[in-house]
Design a protein around this motif. Structure first.
Motif, PDB file in Angstrom:
ATOM      1  N   ASP A 178       0.839  -1.188   0.000  1.00  0.00           N
ATOM      2  CA  ASP A 178       0.000   0.000   0.000  1.00  0.00           C
ATOM      3  C   ASP A 178       0.882   1.248   0.000  1.00  0.00           C
ATOM      4  OD1 ASP A 178      -1.971   1.825   0.122  1.00  0.00           O
ATOM      5  OD2 ASP A 178      -2.829   1.168   2.022  1.00  0.00           O
ATOM      6  N   PHE A 179       1.429   1.557  -1.168  1.00  0.00           N
ATOM      7  CA  PHE A 179       2.341   2.688  -1.282  1.00  0.00           C
ATOM      8  C   PHE A 179       1.622   4.014  -1.033  1.00  0.00           C
ATOM      9  CE2 PHE A 179       4.464  -0.439  -4.201  1.00  0.00           C
ATOM     10  CZ  PHE A 179       5.560  -0.672  -3.380  1.00  0.00           C
ATOM     11  N   LYS A 180       0.336   4.080  -1.353  1.00  0.00           N
ATOM     12  CA  LYS A 180      -0.402   5.328  -1.154  1.00  0.00           C
ATOM     13  C   LYS A 180      -0.451   5.697   0.335  1.00  0.00           C
ATOM     14  CE  LYS A 180      -4.132   6.152  -3.538  1.00  0.00           C
ATOM     15  NZ  LYS A 180      -5.469   6.019  -4.176  1.00  0.00           N
ATOM     16  N   SER A 181      -0.704   4.704   1.170  1.00  0.00           N
ATOM     17  CA  SER A 181      -0.744   4.972   2.612  1.00  0.00           C
ATOM     18  C   SER A 181       0.638   5.348   3.134  1.00  0.00           C
ATOM     19  CB  SER A 181      -1.268   3.741   3.366  1.00  0.00           C
ATOM     20  OG  SER A 181      -2.619   3.487   3.025  1.00  0.00           O
ATOM     21  N   GLN A 182       1.663   4.648   2.631  1.00  0.00           N
ATOM     22  CA  GLN A 182       3.026   4.937   3.066  1.00  0.00           C
ATOM     23  C   GLN A 182       3.434   6.353   2.656  1.00  0.00           C
ATOM     24  OE1 GLN A 182       5.914   1.752   2.156  1.00  0.00           O
ATOM     25  NE2 GLN A 182       4.178   0.397   1.832  1.00  0.00           N
ATOM     26  N   LEU A 183       3.086   6.743   1.428  1.00  0.00           N
ATOM     27  CA  LEU A 183       3.427   8.082   0.962  1.00  0.00           C
ATOM     28  C   LEU A 183       2.690   9.136   1.780  1.00  0.00           C
ATOM     29  CD1 LEU A 183       4.818   9.957  -1.080  1.00  0.00           C
ATOM     30  CD2 LEU A 183       2.846   9.614  -2.605  1.00  0.00           C
ATOM     31  N   GLN A 184       1.419   8.868   2.090  1.00  0.00           N
ATOM     32  CA  GLN A 184       0.637   9.809   2.890  1.00  0.00           C
ATOM     33  C   GLN A 184       1.295  10.033   4.247  1.00  0.00           C
ATOM     34  OE1 GLN A 184      -2.343  11.383   1.789  1.00  0.00           O
ATOM     35  NE2 GLN A 184      -1.859  12.659   3.574  1.00  0.00           N
ATOM     36  N   GLU A 185       1.792   8.960   4.848  1.00  0.00           N
ATOM     37  CA  GLU A 185       2.462   9.069   6.151  1.00  0.00           C
ATOM     38  C   GLU A 185       3.726   9.910   6.040  1.00  0.00           C
ATOM     39  OE1 GLU A 185       3.133   5.164   7.628  1.00  0.00           O
ATOM     40  OE2 GLU A 185       0.994   4.673   7.800  1.00  0.00           O
ATOM     41  N   MET A 186       4.485   9.703   4.961  1.00  0.00           N
ATOM     42  CA  MET A 186       5.710  10.472   4.755  1.00  0.00           C
ATOM     43  C   MET A 186       5.401  11.960   4.625  1.00  0.00           C
ATOM     44  SD  MET A 186       7.763   8.007   2.066  1.00  0.00           S
ATOM     45  CE  MET A 186       9.148   9.143   1.909  1.00  0.00           C
ATOM     46  N   VAL A 187       4.351  12.276   3.868  1.00  0.00           N
ATOM     47  CA  VAL A 187       3.987  13.675   3.640  1.00  0.00           C
ATOM     48  C   VAL A 187       3.472  14.319   4.922  1.00  0.00           C
ATOM     49  CG1 VAL A 187       2.366  15.184   2.431  1.00  0.00           C
ATOM     50  CG2 VAL A 187       3.534  13.364   1.180  1.00  0.00           C
ATOM     51  N   GLN A 188       2.692  13.571   5.700  1.00  0.00           N
ATOM     52  CA  GLN A 188       2.125  14.114   6.936  1.00  0.00           C
ATOM     53  C   GLN A 188       3.196  14.483   7.953  1.00  0.00           C
ATOM     54  OE1 GLN A 188      -0.671  11.078   8.115  1.00  0.00           O
ATOM     55  NE2 GLN A 188      -2.359  11.988   6.939  1.00  0.00           N
ATOM     56  N   GLN A 189       4.325  13.805   7.897  1.00  0.00           N
ATOM     57  CA  GLN A 189       5.416  14.092   8.832  1.00  0.00           C
ATOM     58  C   GLN A 189       5.964  15.504   8.644  1.00  0.00           C
ATOM     59  OE1 GLN A 189       8.322  10.973   8.353  1.00  0.00           O
ATOM     60  NE2 GLN A 189       6.949   9.380   9.113  1.00  0.00           N
ATOM     61  N   THR A 190       5.807  16.040   7.435  1.00  0.00           N
ATOM     62  CA  THR A 190       6.307  17.391   7.162  1.00  0.00           C
ATOM     63  C   THR A 190       5.176  18.406   6.986  1.00  0.00           C
ATOM     64  OG1 THR A 190       6.413  16.819   4.802  1.00  0.00           O
ATOM     65  CG2 THR A 190       8.430  16.536   6.085  1.00  0.00           C
ATOM     66  N   ASN A 191       3.939  17.955   7.206  1.00  0.00           N
ATOM     67  CA  ASN A 191       2.763  18.829   7.107  1.00  0.00           C
ATOM     68  C   ASN A 191       2.729  19.613   5.793  1.00  0.00           C
ATOM     69  OD1 ASN A 191       1.759  18.224   9.759  1.00  0.00           O
ATOM     70  ND2 ASN A 191       3.442  19.455  10.577  1.00  0.00           N
ATOM     71  N   ASN A 192       2.965  18.913   4.715  1.00  0.00           N
ATOM     72  CA  ASN A 192       3.045  19.576   3.412  1.00  0.00           C
ATOM     73  C   ASN A 192       1.703  19.706   2.698  1.00  0.00           C
ATOM     74  OD1 ASN A 192       5.744  20.258   3.311  1.00  0.00           O
ATOM     75  ND2 ASN A 192       6.368  18.236   2.596  1.00  0.00           N
ATOM     76  N   GLY A 193       0.640  19.184   3.290  1.00  0.00           N
ATOM     77  CA  GLY A 193      -0.650  19.306   2.646  1.00  0.00           C
ATOM     78  C   GLY A 193      -1.153  17.987   2.070  1.00  0.00           C
ATOM     79  N   PRO A 194      -2.371  18.007   1.485  1.00  0.00           N
ATOM     80  CA  PRO A 194      -2.989  16.773   0.964  1.00  0.00           C
ATOM     81  C   PRO A 194      -2.410  16.360  -0.384  1.00  0.00           C
ATOM     82  CG  PRO A 194      -4.413  18.636   0.542  1.00  0.00           C
ATOM     83  CD  PRO A 194      -3.261  19.175   1.356  1.00  0.00           C
ATOM     84  N   LEU A 195      -2.440  15.059  -0.617  1.00  0.00           N
ATOM     85  CA  LEU A 195      -2.015  14.505  -1.903  1.00  0.00           C
ATOM     86  C   LEU A 195      -3.213  14.418  -2.839  1.00  0.00           C
ATOM     87  CD1 LEU A 195       0.219  11.594  -0.576  1.00  0.00           C
ATOM     88  CD2 LEU A 195       1.043  13.630  -1.750  1.00  0.00           C
ATOM     89  N   LYS A 230      -6.921   1.759 -12.571  1.00  0.00           N
ATOM     90  CA  LYS A 230      -6.612   3.079 -12.025  1.00  0.00           C
ATOM     91  C   LYS A 230      -5.933   2.947 -10.664  1.00  0.00           C
ATOM     92  CE  LYS A 230     -10.395   5.404 -14.465  1.00  0.00           C
ATOM     93  NZ  LYS A 230     -11.654   6.184 -14.334  1.00  0.00           N
ATOM     94  N   LYS A 231      -6.415   1.998  -9.860  1.00  0.00           N
ATOM     95  CA  LYS A 231      -5.839   1.787  -8.535  1.00  0.00           C
ATOM     96  C   LYS A 231      -4.374   1.369  -8.640  1.00  0.00           C
ATOM     97  CE  LYS A 231      -6.478  -0.952  -4.333  1.00  0.00           C
ATOM     98  NZ  LYS A 231      -7.294  -2.014  -3.668  1.00  0.00           N
ATOM     99  N   GLU A 232      -4.103   0.481  -9.566  1.00  0.00           N
ATOM    100  CA  GLU A 232      -2.737   0.005  -9.797  1.00  0.00           C
ATOM    101  C   GLU A 232      -1.831   1.156 -10.205  1.00  0.00           C
ATOM    102  OE1 GLU A 232      -1.465  -3.093 -12.855  1.00  0.00           O
ATOM    103  OE2 GLU A 232      -2.880  -4.191 -11.595  1.00  0.00           O
ATOM    104  N   ALA A 233      -2.318   1.994 -11.120  1.00  0.00           N
ATOM    105  CA  ALA A 233      -1.533   3.129 -11.608  1.00  0.00           C
ATOM    106  C   ALA A 233      -1.242   4.109 -10.478  1.00  0.00           C
ATOM    107  CB  ALA A 233      -2.276   3.822 -12.743  1.00  0.00           C
ATOM    108  N   GLU A 234      -2.226   4.337  -9.605  1.00  0.00           N
ATOM    109  CA  GLU A 234      -2.021   5.249  -8.478  1.00  0.00           C
ATOM    110  C   GLU A 234      -0.994   4.689  -7.499  1.00  0.00           C
ATOM    111  OE1 GLU A 234      -5.897   5.835  -6.887  1.00  0.00           O
ATOM    112  OE2 GLU A 234      -6.529   7.235  -8.467  1.00  0.00           O
ATOM    113  N   GLN A 235      -1.053   3.384  -7.266  1.00  0.00           N
ATOM    114  CA  GLN A 235      -0.067   2.757  -6.381  1.00  0.00           C
ATOM    115  C   GLN A 235       1.344   2.906  -6.954  1.00  0.00           C
ATOM    116  OE1 GLN A 235      -0.184   1.513  -3.420  1.00  0.00           O
ATOM    117  NE2 GLN A 235      -2.332   1.062  -2.989  1.00  0.00           N
ATOM    118  N   GLN A 236       1.467   2.720  -8.254  1.00  0.00           N
ATOM    119  CA  GLN A 236       2.770   2.848  -8.894  1.00  0.00           C
ATOM    120  C   GLN A 236       3.259   4.295  -8.846  1.00  0.00           C
ATOM    121  OE1 GLN A 236       4.688   0.314 -10.007  1.00  0.00           O
ATOM    122  NE2 GLN A 236       3.116  -1.085  -9.262  1.00  0.00           N
TER     123      GLN A 236
END
Length: 253
Positions: A178-195, A230-236
């Motif tokens: 689940d790369f989307k969740s992992q990326l969201q966590e990375m972004v939240q650590q720096t409070n950079n806004g929504p993906l 679409k889900k696959e493409a977003e994960q990639q």
């Protein structure tokens, strides 16, 4: 000094010409030629077949299954270790488990039509053994074990590059990755806004569509990806963004 591999207890000559021809067809379909065809026969010999042909001194595939399980796990582990440098040990373990589990092995075996080549006893045949998931998973592992003994690890990896690894690359196990969740966590650590994810292109006919997606942060593109859905493409796309973040961290370190 030449060290010769200890041969299988199978004697190729004890099998009928019909069975030999069947396995010749299998080798042609796989584009793999066994040096010791006895190993190939053994990989597909179920214990029920051995029990019904005791005088023939056949050997079932249980020991090859044991070996193939270890070879498969090693090969998949090495592939994942090199393919996904950003993954933690726990994530790699979880992903590997989903690839080498029984349901996945059954899919691989069915796509190769291994079930039709298994040598079964009459009783096992009548009770649907040829389609039993555990049996098919065991046969796939046995085949990997036989191929390893016959041709070494490099050829096992070449086989997996055709049968298993492409499924990982196109996101067949994205429910684990689940790369989307992992990326969201990375972004939240720096409070950079929504993906934000968006599909930027669709290619190919309706029955074989390829979607191209990109992920944005504050209107800045972080990564792109493609997939059969679409889900696959977003994960990639999320994975691509994570790799970019990792690369940036290494450069700044």
């Amino acid at each position: 000094m030449t060290i010769r591999k200890k041969g299988s207890q199978h004697k190729a000559g004890t099998f009928s010409e019909k069975i030999k021809n069947q396995f010749q067809v299998l080798q042609q379909e796989l584009n793999i030629s066994f040096q010791n065809t006895a190993l190939l026969y053994q990989a597909f010999t179920h214990s029920s077949y051995v029990n019904e042909h005791r005088r023939k001194l056949y050997t079932d595939n249980e020991r090859l299954e044991f070996l193939g399980d270890a070879v498969l796990e090693l090969s998949v582990s090495k592939y994942l270790f090199e393919k996904y440098p950003q993954m933690s040990e726990g994530e790699l373990t979880k992903l590997r488990a989903s690839i080498v589990c029984e349901p996945s092995l059954v899919v691989f075996a069915n796509e190769l039509q291994f079930g039709q080549f298994v040598l079964l006893g009459k009783g096992e045949e009548l009770t649907g053994g040829r389609e039993r998931p555990a049996l098919l998973a065991d046969v796939f592992e046995s085949f990997v074990g036989a191929l390893y003994l016959d041709q070494g690890l490099d050829n096992v990896v070449a086989f997996l590059e055709r049968v298993v690894f492409p499924k990982i690359e196109v996101g067949a196990f994205s429910h684990v990755m689940d790369f989307k969740s992992q990326l969201q966590e990375m972004v939240q650590q720096t409070n950079n806004g929504p993906l934000h994810y968006e599909i930027v292109d669709e290619k190919g006919p309706a029955h074989n569509r390829t979607f191209i997606s990109r992920v944005l942060l504050n209107d800045k593109e972080l990564g792109m990806g493609r997939g059969k859905s679409k889900k696959e493409a977003e994960q990639q796309a999320a994975q691509s963004a994570m790799n970019a973040f990792k690369q940036l961290e290494q450069e700044e370190a």
